[in-house]
Write an enzyme that holds these catalytic residues in place. Sequence first.
Site, short mmCIF file in Angstrom:
data_model
loop_
_atom_site.label_atom_id
_atom_site.label_comp_id
_atom_site.label_asym_id
_atom_site.label_seq_id
_atom_site.Cartn_x
_atom_site.Cartn_y
_atom_site.Cartn_z
N HIS A 102 -9.99 -75.05 -24.12
CA HIS A 102 -9.77 -75.11 -22.67
C HIS A 102 -10.49 -76.34 -22.10
O HIS A 102 -11.57 -76.70 -22.56
CB HIS A 102 -10.28 -73.84 -21.99
CG HIS A 102 -9.84 -73.73 -20.57
ND1 HIS A 102 -10.49 -74.40 -19.56
CD2 HIS A 102 -8.79 -73.10 -20.00
CE1 HIS A 102 -9.85 -74.16 -18.42
NE2 HIS A 102 -8.82 -73.37 -18.67
N GLU A 140 -2.08 -77.75 -19.88
CA GLU A 140 -2.85 -77.57 -18.66
C GLU A 140 -3.38 -78.91 -18.13
O GLU A 140 -4.44 -79.38 -18.57
CB GLU A 140 -4.04 -76.64 -18.92
CG GLU A 140 -3.63 -75.24 -19.35
CD GLU A 140 -4.64 -74.20 -18.89
OE1 GLU A 140 -4.22 -73.22 -18.28
OE2 GLU A 140 -5.86 -74.38 -19.11
N GLU A 173 -12.16 -76.76 -19.55
CA GLU A 173 -13.52 -76.51 -19.06
C GLU A 173 -14.53 -76.56 -20.21
O GLU A 173 -15.67 -76.99 -20.03
CB GLU A 173 -13.57 -75.17 -18.31
CG GLU A 173 -12.93 -75.29 -16.93
CD GLU A 173 -12.27 -74.03 -16.41
OE1 GLU A 173 -12.57 -72.93 -16.91
OE2 GLU A 173 -11.44 -74.15 -15.49
N ASN A 200 -6.47 -65.83 -17.94
CA ASN A 200 -7.75 -66.38 -18.37
C ASN A 200 -8.75 -66.05 -17.27
O ASN A 200 -8.75 -66.69 -16.22
CB ASN A 200 -7.62 -67.90 -18.57
CG ASN A 200 -8.95 -68.57 -18.84
OD1 ASN A 200 -9.95 -67.91 -19.12
ND2 ASN A 200 -8.98 -69.90 -18.76
N TRP A 201 -9.54 -65.04 -17.53
CA TRP A 201 -10.46 -64.55 -16.49
C TRP A 201 -11.65 -65.47 -16.29
O TRP A 201 -12.41 -65.33 -15.33
CB TRP A 201 -10.93 -63.13 -16.82
CG TRP A 201 -9.85 -62.08 -16.73
CD1 TRP A 201 -8.50 -62.28 -16.52
CD2 TRP A 201 -10.02 -60.65 -16.84
NE1 TRP A 201 -7.84 -61.08 -16.50
CE2 TRP A 201 -8.75 -60.06 -16.69
CE3 TRP A 201 -11.13 -59.81 -17.05
CZ2 TRP A 201 -8.55 -58.68 -16.74
CZ3 TRP A 201 -10.94 -58.45 -17.11
CH2 TRP A 201 -9.66 -57.88 -16.95
N LYS A 202 -11.86 -66.39 -17.22
CA LYS A 202 -13.00 -67.33 -17.16
C LYS A 202 -14.32 -66.56 -17.04
O LYS A 202 -14.44 -65.49 -17.62
CB LYS A 202 -12.79 -68.33 -16.01
CG LYS A 202 -11.41 -69.00 -16.10
CD LYS A 202 -11.27 -70.21 -15.24
CE LYS A 202 -9.87 -70.80 -15.44
NZ LYS A 202 -9.70 -72.07 -14.75
N SER A 213 -3.00 -73.62 -11.70
CA SER A 213 -2.58 -73.12 -10.38
C SER A 213 -1.17 -72.51 -10.40
O SER A 213 -0.45 -72.59 -9.42
CB SER A 213 -2.68 -74.23 -9.32
OG SER A 213 -4.02 -74.68 -9.21
N GLY A 224 -5.22 -68.63 -14.45
CA GLY A 224 -6.63 -68.43 -14.12
C GLY A 224 -6.77 -67.57 -12.89
O GLY A 224 -6.71 -66.35 -12.94
N GLY A 225 -6.96 -68.20 -11.75
CA GLY A 225 -7.22 -67.51 -10.49
C GLY A 225 -6.31 -66.33 -10.20
O GLY A 225 -6.78 -65.23 -9.86
N GLY A 279 -7.36 -74.77 -11.10
CA GLY A 279 -8.26 -74.26 -10.06
C GLY A 279 -8.25 -75.07 -8.78
O GLY A 279 -9.10 -74.88 -7.92
#
Length: 261
Positions: free
Chosen positions: A104, A176, A106, A19-21, A222, A243-244, A182
């Site tokens: 998601h 999640e 976010e 997930n590149w966000k 994470s 993500g990251g 994150g």
Amino acid sequence: MKGEKHMNKELRKAVIAGNWKMNKTPDEAKELIEGIKPLVKGAGCGVVVCVPYVDLAAVLEAAKGTSIGVGAENCHWANSGAFTGEVSAPMLTSMGVQYVIIGHSERRTYFGETDETVNKRIRAALDAGLNVILCVGESLAQREQGVTGELVAMQTKIALGGVSKEELKRIIIAYEPIWAIGTGKTATAQQAGEVCGIIRSVVAGLYGKDAADAFTVQYGGSMNAKNAADLLAQPDVDGGLIGGASLKPADFAEIVKAASK
Ligand code: PGA
């Protein structure tokens, strides 16, 4: 019991999704996917990258001829209309996009996404032929209140409202925990496994054991090259939403390797 669970795990597809966000311009996206491509070639699990709308064309082009699936990070519930700034599911499929992340945290936290709008978006995504990565998960306060299981069950049930058993095959659920996203604060393997197991039980209650046994549940929050193997060893954790670490080809590839059977 353990043996049975393990055996069931063999019935499911392991999927690692990035997930590149809100990261990467189209040029940067091309560079990133070109970096990932050789490292995940021949992977023993499904590999998907979910990228910003503006990067889809570049990533689809670069992923052509590979087994990497390409996804968006959201879609609207209407096919078209007066929804300034939104993108519809048929717009995505018309480009060749195969996946979409829905719900998601976010989007729930910053953009007013509710369980009801999540359900509407899933309906639209399925109708358009997309595969869905549905995200559910609790906040730290909710975990401390002891309502994680009930909350995640409720999110799952509302999101899947109206989804048929056949359509369920195109859905993955990513557990999640919001407090782990994150933050570098990963859920323990046991916490992840427990809630992924609750999600599978909810799916079993709705669609039967056979459907639940074949259903892919990811952990996200994470997950990285170091902790992936431990998390993925849990009987009910079939993959990850990353993500990251998905922005670093070597790290992402390491996670893919950990999930490969
Ligand atoms: P993270 O993000 O891996 O950076 O914690 C996961 C996600 O939000 O999907």
